[in-house]
Design an enzyme around this catalytic site. Structure first.
Site, PDB file in Angstrom:
ATOM      1  N   ASP A  14      15.404 118.012  21.433  1.00 33.63           N
ATOM      2  CA  ASP A  14      15.258 119.087  22.418  1.00 33.63           C
ATOM      3  C   ASP A  14      15.885 120.373  21.884  1.00 33.63           C
ATOM      4  OD1 ASP A  14      13.819 117.969  24.535  1.00 33.63           O
ATOM      5  OD2 ASP A  14      15.589 116.901  25.259  1.00 33.63           O
ATOM      6  N   HIS A  45      10.622 119.075  20.480  1.00 35.12           N
ATOM      7  CA  HIS A  45      10.238 119.736  21.735  1.00 35.12           C
ATOM      8  C   HIS A  45      10.884 121.119  21.748  1.00 35.12           C
ATOM      9  CE1 HIS A  45      10.731 119.583  26.445  1.00 35.12           C
ATOM     10  NE2 HIS A  45       9.902 120.533  26.060  1.00 35.12           N
ATOM     11  N   PHE A 122      18.197 121.282  30.978  1.00 31.35           N
ATOM     12  CA  PHE A 122      19.432 120.505  31.060  1.00 31.35           C
ATOM     13  C   PHE A 122      19.126 119.025  31.207  1.00 31.35           C
ATOM     14  CE2 PHE A 122      20.722 124.720  32.360  1.00 31.35           C
ATOM     15  CZ  PHE A 122      21.910 124.883  31.667  1.00 31.35           C
ATOM     16  N   GLY A 123      19.986 118.186  30.629  1.00 33.31           N
ATOM     17  CA  GLY A 123      19.855 116.743  30.799  1.00 33.31           C
ATOM     18  C   GLY A 123      20.447 116.300  32.131  1.00 33.31           C
ATOM     19  N   GLY A 124      20.187 115.043  32.463  1.00 33.87           N
ATOM     20  CA  GLY A 124      20.814 114.431  33.619  1.00 33.87           C
ATOM     21  C   GLY A 124      20.245 114.819  34.970  1.00 33.87           C
ATOM     22  N   ASP A 154       9.167 113.539  30.299  1.00 34.70           N
ATOM     23  CA  ASP A 154      10.490 113.948  29.812  1.00 34.70           C
ATOM     24  C   ASP A 154      11.278 114.498  30.997  1.00 34.70           C
ATOM     25  OD1 ASP A 154      12.640 114.962  28.377  1.00 34.70           O
ATOM     26  OD2 ASP A 154      11.451 116.354  27.162  1.00 34.70           O
ATOM     27  N   GLY A 156      14.604 112.733  33.659  1.00 37.43           N
ATOM     28  CA  GLY A 156      14.868 111.761  34.717  1.00 37.43           C
ATOM     29  C   GLY A 156      14.171 110.432  34.512  1.00 37.43           C
TER      30      GLY A 156
HETATM   31 ZN    ZN Z   1      12.418 117.169  25.659  1.00 40.36          ZN
END
Ligand code: ZN
Length: 197
Positions: A14, A45, A122-124, A154, A156
């Site tokens: 990412d 990505h 953002f992740g999570g 991509d 969750g």
């Molecule tokens: Zn990604």
């Protein structure tokens, strides 16, 4: 430079630029380091504004697949052409608010369609259930038009959300938090594999 076999596991990178998305991660140097550690397909990505001039650098770094955001490209056709010119697989990503119809003129030439199941950056974050219909529509378009793209999800993605995406036609599942955020990442990965098998 040959590309890795897409039928195997992929490593998803990412790349964020603090412009198209508010977060900042890494560039071609880190993608090159990942390349040296794996024979898996390096799936890059790009969450960066107008990435066309950077595409060759990511390819030189070893990206097998380069996915650009429709919303970030000033000229999506030229950007995808630049990806293909370097020999990489070409992917197009759609943010949650971008309808599939906006991507229609490029769908037939894609190797990958990335349906973002959270807002990129953002992740999570929690999976957005409203994306199920977009995945279903992408799978239907592919069948109707004889297109070849894989559908990647991509954001969750965990066993339950992955299974729901699988049921409507997704076949590539990106998981970060659901694996690396767990006390036993190997067990979490096995559970995800089982859910989407
Ligand atoms: Zn990604």
């Amino acid at each position: 430079m040959a590309i890795a076999d897409p039928a195997r596991d992929w490593v998803h990178c990412d790349v964020m630029d603090n412009h198209f998305v508010p977060n900042l991660t890494f560039g071609p140097l880190v993608v090159g380091a990942v390349r040296r550690f794996t024979t898996a397909l390096v799936d890059t990505h790009l969450m960066i504004e107008d990435p066309v001039t950077l595409v060759p650098e990511f390819r030189r770094a070893g990206a097998d697949q380069i996915t650009v955001h429709l919303e970030a490209c000033h000229d999506p056709g030229a950007t995808l052409a630049a990806v293909r010119a370097g020999g990489a697989r070409a992917g197009l990503a759609l943010k949650p608010d971008t309808p599939l119809a906006q991507a229609e003129r490029w769908l037939a030439e894609l190797d990958l369609l990335l349906v973002m199941t959270v807002e990129p950056g953002f992740g999570g974050q929690a999976f957005m259930p409203g994306m199920i219909e977009k995945i279903r529509a992408a799978a239907a378009w592919r069948t109707t038009h004889g297109a070849r793209y894989l559908i990647e999800v991509d954001g969750g993605i965990a066993p339950e959300t992955g299974r729901r995406c699988r049921e409507v036609g997704a076949e590539v599942f990106v998981a970060g938090h659901a694996i690396y955020g767990q006390s036993d990442p190997s067990a979490a990965l096995a559970a995800l594999r089982q859910a989407i098998a």
